[in-house]
Design an enzyme around this catalytic site. Structure first.
Site, PDB file in Angstrom:
ATOM      1  N   ASP A  53      25.799  29.980   6.648  1.00  0.00           N
ATOM      2  CA  ASP A  53      27.002  29.939   7.455  1.00  0.00           C
ATOM      3  C   ASP A  53      27.952  31.003   6.914  1.00  0.00           C
ATOM      4  OD1 ASP A  53      27.941  28.861   5.094  1.00  0.00           O
ATOM      5  OD2 ASP A  53      28.171  26.837   5.881  1.00  0.00           O
TER       6      ASP A  53
ATOM      7  N   TYR B 285      20.705  20.968   7.251  1.00  0.00           N
ATOM      8  CA  TYR B 285      22.052  21.392   6.857  1.00  0.00           C
ATOM      9  C   TYR B 285      23.112  20.614   7.624  1.00  0.00           C
ATOM     10  CZ  TYR B 285      25.694  24.555   5.239  1.00  0.00           C
ATOM     11  OH  TYR B 285      26.815  25.086   4.632  1.00  0.00           O
TER      12      TYR B 285
ATOM     13  N   ARG C 195      26.489  21.123   7.940  1.00  0.00           N
ATOM     14  CA  ARG C 195      27.635  21.786   8.569  1.00  0.00           C
ATOM     15  C   ARG C 195      27.113  22.590   9.748  1.00  0.00           C
ATOM     16  NH1 ARG C 195      28.867  22.099   3.056  1.00  0.00           N
ATOM     17  NH2 ARG C 195      30.749  20.906   2.542  1.00  0.00           N
TER      18      ARG C 195
ATOM     19  N   HIS D 160      22.235  26.973  13.702  1.00  0.00           N
ATOM     20  CA  HIS D 160      21.631  25.854  12.989  1.00  0.00           C
ATOM     21  C   HIS D 160      21.088  24.845  13.981  1.00  0.00           C
ATOM     22  CE1 HIS D 160      22.750  26.981   9.005  1.00  0.00           C
ATOM     23  NE2 HIS D 160      24.047  26.956   9.239  1.00  0.00           N
TER      24      HIS D 160
ATOM     25  N   GLU E  70      30.639  30.866   5.041  1.00  0.00           N
ATOM     26  CA  GLU E  70      30.943  30.719   3.619  1.00  0.00           C
ATOM     27  C   GLU E  70      29.743  31.128   2.772  1.00  0.00           C
ATOM     28  OE1 GLU E  70      33.776  29.836   1.885  1.00  0.00           O
ATOM     29  OE2 GLU E  70      34.758  30.093   3.825  1.00  0.00           O
TER      30      GLU E  70
ATOM     31  N   ASP F 291      23.992  29.064   1.531  1.00  0.00           N
ATOM     32  CA  ASP F 291      23.942  28.429   2.853  1.00  0.00           C
ATOM     33  C   ASP F 291      24.033  29.452   3.980  1.00  0.00           C
ATOM     34  OD1 ASP F 291      23.759  25.963   1.649  1.00  0.00           O
ATOM     35  OD2 ASP F 291      25.914  25.568   1.745  1.00  0.00           O
TER      36      ASP F 291
ATOM     37  N   GLU G  33      23.640  27.724  -4.242  1.00  0.00           N
ATOM     38  CA  GLU G  33      25.044  27.387  -4.510  1.00  0.00           C
ATOM     39  C   GLU G  33      25.216  26.247  -5.505  1.00  0.00           C
ATOM     40  OE1 GLU G  33      27.659  27.227  -1.024  1.00  0.00           O
ATOM     41  OE2 GLU G  33      26.084  28.260   0.074  1.00  0.00           O
TER      42      GLU G  33
END
Length: 938
Positions: free
Chosen positions: A106, A334, A336, A381, A108, A104, A18
């Site tokens: 997740d 990570y 988040r 996570h 998103e 990532d 990203e």
């Protein structure tokens, strides 16, 4: 097969992440045979305006970017600023044998990976590469063990995106029409704003209560030391067996909740203190209990934001920006995450450091396991921790500034989570005696001793209340036993007043949203950023203060869209979205129910209503009937004594009486005034101040009326032009206008002074070459101008008094290139916890700002030199550092001139006309579509 053995066969693999920073780090771990490139976030999204929607779509689709009539099909377009990057990725893919989507792990990230696959249309094998830390081993493990795209996660993110688009694009225009243009509503942002407004309402309704008690200092009569003090301080607990009232016994209305307690006023408290002056006291009871405190769980997103706010003064946004950099550079996992779970590798690393740094006595026999506390945690996570299978100590990282401070916080918390409990004893001592007038008085003192600090050697959690006692605080009491005699060294009467509920800070608002299960931890920082940016909330110190504008917005939403800002309904929506993510519910039926209402979703997924079985209209129905919304009513709030606060298009103001009637009064309300500070008395002061238009007289030359006004940017004078004066077009005439000097005021400025001000700029004369010199008043004060050469004047009065000779003398002096002598600071705030340098408030070109000598941060709305606290100053600097240096815009190289044939030129002209027509047509399709571009974040 390992990456090394694969690349030995000569294949070329494209890895897409990203961010460029992450790409650089990962490239170093993969080596030859791998090309690592960044998508730079999302490459595709719903259109931000009708002009971006393909021409084949018409009607509501062009406005919403979602085809609500055909199963809510989203219309995706490649972002204009990402087209060049998409082309670059396509070119790289054309030369590759495999594609690894390494965004990532997740929702998103999964959605970004899916969009990349949809846009790039790869003809080579595609792999989903996931990792939660950027270390050499983790990256190589991820390459060797890819997975398939998780379509359920993609669907869940898409449903959220569509939901937020519908919410924002349908509700925001209502705010534009009924409150003020360019406002926005959002599924979570509106609820977060409501929380802040409701807390302010509680503060406005709050009535303080006064209560008194006694504090006694008692002596054992023996010599004491640190382990066994000779005195103890105790507070009056009961009189004649009746408990003495404390703050918790009063309601928000200032009244006692129960008559079972004794409410002491000042007179009774002082009388009792005097009556107890010669009393003999003794120990009535000693109660000792073992004290045990377990370590805190490792950080997840919200707890990291809360602790960074308490300990480092970081806002939620600044915390996430710093954490992002730490993650991308391979220092932490990570950032988040909803999880408090540590991997076996992390547990082993933490336990090894406990032994190494604190000794085996601090290591529990078995590893500690932390269960997840967040409902519907979205991903598997780990908690936020230092990366790698051996944690680098803060000193070993080479980090500095904000990154060092945040890494140290994460490292300490992680290590402490695998340490032994803190243990000790808590003691409560009751002391009694009979006063001279026969009343029995009982005092109470509590203490705590820590015999083994355990995890507290490494880390102690902060508190939201600055007056709260932290876990490692000890209170040692004398070693006394029941029946011991004590003498009163001093007994004093103490007055107290109950306080209104504290305003939310970023940390406590995040905590409240999470406890109500509203929104997602990964979005809280952006939500708080949104309500600050929109002007719904501003900061005073670290407190979040709602603006009067937010009162009007919340008032409208509560009265006419109550379900959309209902806390339980919003939490249930979150549950429904999580059910869709788990495959337990279907997206389209749920969206139909939410948008069209109950009847449109028969047999659909989760209930998008209130769960009570009543008929529920959908969002579309709610926003259609706007006739019932009285714009004046929802923006009006009674203050008292006939004074009403109203929120207008240009800000808040108070008024009394009816317009166009005798006695009518109106006054603007300062933008940084907290709503709970607008009392009747303060409103009277505002109304008593000179405001509105002051008629000064008629200009004898032009015949125009001259008035003085209070403007948003200060007082000024202007002329009233005749109605027939053209205001637009080539012949338009603008009224002469001039700001008042700092020494002038609205109620004293004269017609002569006004005419003099409006005569500026004044021609002083010309130099020897005939170049005209003028005296002008500008944004940064009075100055002289000769061609392009400007020179500052020392006072505003010089504008009218300076002569040509004086002006020429100024220009004869060499122009100062350096800065003038530094002004003394306006305020000193203390030492910044990050840079460890003194922080001061200075007066700058664009207003006051805070600085530590390295970083400068301008004060924001709600901040002032008088009220800014050290913590607020440190927070502003932390946010500025997190943003990094301002990016310089590269100048475009001048286009090369080429000889073009007439035919080509004609074609180009024709093409431009056609394109212009298309653009105009698209723009006309929906006049309001562009406004909604910023209307929909959670």
């Amino acid at each position: 097969m390992s990456p090394t053995s694969e690349t030995a066969h000569g294949g070329r693999r494209l890895v897409i992440v990203e961010s460029p920073a992450k790409a650089k780090t990962i490239k170093g771990y993969l080596g030859p045979g791998y090309v690592v490139e960044a998508s730079v976030g999302h490459i595709r999204d719903l259109p931000s305006g009708a002009a971006e929607v393909p021409e084949k779509y018409t009607g509501e689709v062009r406005r919403l970017g979602v085809d609500v009539e055909h199963d809510f099909q989203p219309i995706y377009v490649v972002n204009a600023d990402k087209r060049a990057q998409v082309k670059k990725l396509k070119d790289l893919l054309a030369e590759s044998d495999e594609l690894f989507l390494a965004t990532d792990e997740d929702r998103e990230g999964e959605a970004i990976a899916w969009h990349l696959q949809e846009v790039l249309k790869p003809k080579v094998p595609v792999h989903r590469m996931v990792f939660h830390e950027i270390t050499k081993d983790a990256i190589r493990e991820a390459v060797a063990n890819p997975r398939e795209l998780n379509q359920r996660m993609v669907d869940a993110q898409e449903t959220r995106r569509i939901l937020d688009r519908l919410y924002g694009y349908e509700v925001s225009p209502v705010l534009w029409k009924k409150v003020m243009p360019k406002l926005s509503a959002g599924r979570v942002q509106s609820v977060a704003t409501r929380l802040v407004v409701e807390r302010e309402r509680e503060r406005i309704a709050f009535r303080s209560a006064e209560y008194w008690d006694l504090t006694g200092t008692f002596s054992t009569g023996r010599t004491g030391d640190a382990s066994d003090p000779s005195t103890l301080v105790a507070r009056l607990a009961a009189v004649d067996g009746k408990r003495v009232a404390q703050g918790r016994d009063f309601g928000a209305d200032g009244r006692l909740k129960s008559e079972a307690v004794l409410h002491l006023d000042e007179a009774n408290a002082r009388a009792l203190a005097a009556a107890l002056a010669e009393t003999r006291f003794s120990v009535r009871s000693v109660e000792s209990k073992p004290y045990r405190r377990s370590p805190y769980a490792p950080f997840r997103t919200t707890t990291l934001q809360q602790e960074a706010s308490r300990k480092l003064g970081f806002g939620a946004k600044a915390t996430m920006q710093v954490a992002q950099k730490l993650y991308e550079n391979g220092f932490i996992t990570y950032m988040r995450t909803d999880s408090t779970v540590l991997s076996d590798t992390a547990v082993a690393a933490a336990r090894a450091q406990v032994t190494q740094l604190y000794g085996a006595d601090y290591l529990p026999e078995k590893p500690r396991v932390y269960a997840g506390k967040v409902k519907n945690a979205q991903e598997a996570h780990e908690a936020i921790r230092p990366s790698g299978d051996r944690f680098r100590t803060p000193a070993e990282t080479g980090l500095t500034g904000d990154q060092f401070k945040l890494y140290e916080l994460i490292w300490k918390r992680t290590v402490a989570s695998q340490m032994k409990d803190a243990t000790g004893n808590s003691v409560t001592v009751k002391i009694g005696g009979t006063s001279a007038d026969g009343r029995d008085a009982e005092f109470s003192a509590s203490g705590k001793t820590i015999t083994f600090h355990g995890f507290m050697k490494a880390y102690v959690e902060g508190a939201d209340d600055p007056n709260a006692e932290l876990d490692d605080r000890e209170r040692r009491l004398p070693q006394v036993t029941e029946g011991d005699a004590l003498s009163a060294e001093e007994i004093t009467a103490d007055g107290h007043a109950t306080k209104p509920p504290a305003r939310y800070t970023e940390a406590t608002l995040v905590k409240e949203l999470e406890e109500r299960e509203i929104g997602r931890p990964s979005t809280y920082a952006s939500i708080i950023g949104t309500i600050l940016d929109r002007g719904y909330v501003f900061k005073k110190g670290t407190a979040l203060v709602p603006s009067f504008l937010s009162f009007a917005v919340v008032n409208l939403l509560e009265k006419h869209f109550g379900r959309l800002v209902d806390y339980d309904f919003t939490a249930r929506m979150e549950d429904d979205l999580d059910r869709i993510a788990r495959g337990e519910a279907q997206s389209v039926p749920w969206l139909k129910r939410f948008y069209f209402g109950e009847g449109e979703a028969a047999g659909g997924a989760a209930d998008a209503g209130n769960g009570d079985g009543d008929h529920l209209g959908g969002l579309k129905e709610l926003v259609t009937d706007l006739g019932a919304i009285d714009a004046r009513e929802i923006s009006s709030f009674p203050v008292g004594d006939g004074i009403v606060l109203r929120v207008g298009r240009y800000g808040a103001y108070v008024e009394r009486g009816e317009r166009e009637q005798e006695g009518y009064q109106k006054a603007d309300v300062p933008d940084d005034l907290a709503p709970d500070e607008l009392t009747v008395e303060y409103a009277e002061e505002l109304l008593a101040k000179p405001s509105g238009d002051f008629e000064l007289g008629t200009d004898p030359v032009s015949g125009h009326q001259i008035v003085a006004k209070a403007g948003r940017y200060g007082p000024y004078v202007t002329e009233i032009l005749p109605e027939s004066t053209p205001k637009t077009g080539k012949n338009a005439v603008k009224p002469r206008t001039a700001s008042l000097f700092k020494t002038m005021s609205l109620d004293t400025v004269t017609l002569e002074e006004a005419l003099q001000l409006m005569s500026l700029p004044r021609v002083v004369g010309a130099d020897a070459e005939g170049v005209e010199i003028t005296a002008q008043n500008g944004r940064y004060g009075p100055y002289l101008k000769k061609g392009t050469d400007s020179r500052s004047l020392t006072s505003e009065e010089q504008l009218f008094s300076i002569t040509l000779e004086e002006a020429l003398a100024i220009y004869a002096q060499p122009k100062q290139r350096g800065r003038a002598a530094a002004k003394p600071p306006l305020k000193e705030l203390g030492t910044d916890p990050v840079s460890e340098k003194p922080v001061v408030v200075k007066d700058g070109r664009f207003g006051p700002y805070v600085t530590d000598g390295e970083t400068n941060a301008t004060l924001r709305t709600g901040d002032s030199v008088e009220t800014i606290t050290p913590e607020r100053g440190y927070e502003l600097l932390a946010e500025k550092r997190a943003k990094g240096p301002a990016k310089k815009t590269a100048k475009k190289a001048p286009a090369k001139k080429t000889a073009a044939k007439k035919t080509a030129a004609k074609k180009t002209t024709a093409a431009k006309k056609t394109a212009a027509k298309k653009t105009t047509t698209a723009a006309k399709t929906t006049a309001t579509a562009k406004k909604t571009a910023a209307a929909e974040p959670e």
